[in-house]
Scaffold this active site. Structure first.
Site, short mmCIF file in Angstrom:
data_model
loop_
_atom_site.label_atom_id
_atom_site.label_comp_id
_atom_site.label_asym_id
_atom_site.label_seq_id
_atom_site.Cartn_x
_atom_site.Cartn_y
_atom_site.Cartn_z
N ASP A 100 0.76 -1.26 -0.07
CA ASP A 100 0.02 -0.09 -0.03
C ASP A 100 0.84 1.10 -0.02
O ASP A 100 2.04 1.17 0.39
CB ASP A 100 -0.86 -0.01 1.40
N ASP A 148 -2.31 -2.79 -4.41
CA ASP A 148 -3.16 -3.17 -3.27
C ASP A 148 -3.98 -1.82 -2.75
O ASP A 148 -4.50 -1.39 -3.57
CB ASP A 148 -2.13 -3.91 -2.19
N ASP A 187 -3.67 1.54 4.30
CA ASP A 187 -4.27 0.46 5.21
C ASP A 187 -4.13 0.62 6.61
O ASP A 187 -2.73 1.24 7.00
CB ASP A 187 -3.72 -0.85 4.84
N ARG A 224 -14.10 0.24 -0.66
CA ARG A 224 -13.36 0.48 0.63
C ARG A 224 -12.91 2.12 0.91
O ARG A 224 -11.85 2.30 0.92
CB ARG A 224 -12.02 -0.37 0.67
CA CA Z 1 -2.85 -4.13 2.14
#
Ligand code: CA
Ligand code: CA
Length: 445
Positions: free
Chosen positions: A227, A266, A270, A323
């Site tokens: 990320d 990704d 996060d 998300r």
């Molecule tokens: Ca991740």
């Protein structure tokens, strides 16, 4: 007024940096400290509004709880750095231990070198990988294994080492000058307390070695690591006025193999594994699929229950798939964010295991044919509070809207807590204008 003051400060900084650039030829480490110190001192003395020394205001979201988030505001001259390469950034992170530290990023740092082949283990051959694990040969029942998978994993380890940078405790990272940022790197805010990241454009890293998982879904998937930023078991983190984007490599440019997109991204951000007390304000999250995940496993109660407390306010979430955020466990306060969807829009709020989402006064601008019932996605049956949100300019009860088209799997209203740590709250109708105007790194200068 504000913009005028910034541009004056910026040009002063640039001229200082130019003046001392002569000194810079030679020993990088020493010179970094010298240029950084002079730049900081001049900005602070001349203007009294040194962005690098700002701290998260009291009461501004979960990041301000208990001891608050001050980053490197108290850094002395020896712990103030200006970096212009990825290697210099990593060196600055390592230098000086956990003493308060300011790291200024000037220009765009390239974290992932020129080509993926730089990281490839000897013998790794993507054509052979594709031949070995072709579903016609390997099927969909078992995860891949064998020589080429081992070599892929070794290659991935080499890339990870290169593109991950561990941010130390008590640090402020801030962009200075024109278009500061990082391309292809992954900021790891891991196991530390008190970090500020501001004013940067963070272009999502591209995983050079995605792994084929035949067992993911009905027809397999390519999965990637990395990320742009990860908050992992860390506390008191303030991410402010950054832009997260896929930049030059949107998913639409990625190839497909075995009929599935060769997904090299990704997340953008996060927040996982016991991370807690995070405020993300005035950022732009753009052009990405799986954008912002808070909690990455239903089975993580031991680390995550009672943690993952995050405030998201005045962020622009633009042209995303899903998300924004997806939540597990945490008391997550999402207010005054602007969501702008395009044809790829799937959902914004993912309601996950033991999540306690509180979403208030956000504004959604969704394309024709995309209803207010798509804003929520129920991964698990946990209640949430939604209040005073707008979709395309109209007040909408998001839970009720969801339930009109999901009668068999309804969501329940009532997160069971009420946020108290908030700064100024705008009415939902002002949010698109205010956020468009003031979110993102350019507004910090
Ligand atoms: Ca991740
Ligand atoms: Ca590169």
């Amino acid at each position: 007024m504000r913009a005028h003051r910034k541009s004056k400060q910026q040009s002063k900084q640039q001229s200082k940096q130019r003046r001392y650039a002569v000194v810079a030829a030679g020993c990088t480490a020493v010179v970094l400290a010298v240029t950084g110190t002079l730049t900081t001192a001049s900005a602070a003395q001349t203007h009294g509004r040194d962005l690098a020394r700002q701290t998260l205001a009291k009461g501004d979201g979960w990041g301000s709880a208990t001891t608050g988030t001050t980053g490197g505001a108290a850094a002395d001259r020896a712990h103030t750095y200006t970096v212009t390469t990825w290697a210099e950034l990593k060196a600055a992170f390592v230098a000086g231990g956990t003493a308060p530290k300011i790291v200024k990023i000037k220009g765009t740092l390239d974290a992932d070198g020129a080509t993926c082949s730089e990281f490839a283990a000897p013998g790794y051959d993507f054509d052979r990988y594709l031949a070995d694990y072709d579903p016609k040969v390997w099927g969909y029942d078992n995860e891949v294994s064998g020589e080429q998978e081992d070599l892929r994993a070794a290659s991935a380890t080499a890339q990870a080492k290169a593109i991950k940078a561990n941010v130390p405790a008590n640090t402020t990272i801030i962009g200075v000058g024109k278009n500061p940022g990082i391309v292809g790197g992954s900021l790891q805010i891991n196991g530390v307390d008190n970090v500020i990241v501001r004013g940067l454009t963070l272009e999502s890293p591209l995983d050079c070695f995605p792994q084929w998982d035949p067992t993911d879904g009905d027809t397999g998937n390519w999965n990637s690591e990395y990320d742009a930023a990860v908050v992992y078991n860390a506390t008191h983190v303030w991410l402010d006025h950054n832009e997260f984007t896929d930049g030059a490599h949107p998913d639409s440019t990625l190839p497909s193999y075995y009929g599935r997109i060769y997904q090299q991204h990704d997340g953008e951000l996060d927040i996982v594994k016991g991370a807690d007390l995070v405020t993300a304000s005035w950022n732009v999250f753009a052009d990405h699929d799986k954008t912002l995940m808070i909690g990455n496993s239903d089975g993580a109660a031991a680390t995550d229950r009672g943690k993952l407390r995050v405030t998201l306010h005045h962020n622009l979430f633009k042209n995303l798939v899903e998300r924004a955020p997806r939540v597990r466990f945490g008391q997550v306060d999402v207010y005054n964010n602007s969501y702008v969807g395009n044809a790829d829009y799937a959902y914004s709020f993912g309601i996950g295991f033991e999540s306690q989402l509180y979403a208030e006064k956000n504004a959604f601008t969704l394309p024709r044919g995309t209803g207010a019932d798509t804003v929520l996605h129920r991964w698990n049956d946990y209640p949430l509070t939604t209040t005073d949100n707008q979709v395309n300019g109209k007040p909408v009860d998001l839970v009720a809207a969801y339930n009109t088209t999901h009668a068999d799997t309804p969501l329940r209203a009532g997160a069971g807590w009420k946020p108290t740590l908030r700064g100024h709250v705008d009415p939902a109708k002002s949010v698109p204008r205010v956020v468009t105007r003031d979110a993102g790194p350019d507004r910090l200068r």
